[in-house]
Design a protein around this motif. Sequence first.
Motif: not given
Length: 204
Positions: A50, A117-118, A120-121, A125
């Motif tokens: 990650r 990060v967004n 969905w990401a 992750l």
Amino acid sequence: MTIWYIIDLAGTSVFAISGALSALSKKIYHDLVALFFVGFLTAVGGGTVRDVIMGAYPISWIRDPAYLIVILLSVLVAVAGRTWWRGAFRRPLVFFDTIGLGLFTILGMQKALHSGVNGWAAIVLGIITALFGGVIRDTFVNDLPLILDRQLYVTPCLTGALLYQLNASLGLDPTLNVIVSAGLITLFRLMAIRKDWTLPRIEN
């Protein structure tokens, strides 16, 4: 020292135990050094993948020696109590793997979200954090990775991750959100094993 740090170390510990127990289950010669490295790869593999993807350096276990100390102590606990584990839990490897699955999915999401990060990401992750240590462990000891097991493995992680996002959007207390979401993943996975829940197979 925050509650998140303690939970992260707890997740590291249970995955290290699952790695050591997995290696111990093999009917081959093994020594403490080998067991430590299997436990180490299980505990930090997903988080390392990650952090590399996010470009988050230095990686936590490189920066903070507490992770390596926790892994070593956890491997020693697994070795010392290997007979007790078998008596206390019918399948101790699955038990510890499932707890780690719940904790690391949510903690991995949190770290990703805090890095900007967004949403969905962050879910992806978080799942990577939870799964890749087990994949490395199973590959290392020559087992079929649990991610390919017929019972639900990724689905509980995804369900808990979505619940975490929903609860966060509703303003649920962050600590309670971690407990509820990680608890759902753990319970879902254990029920999937007990009830033999599966998704429909896609045939060739």
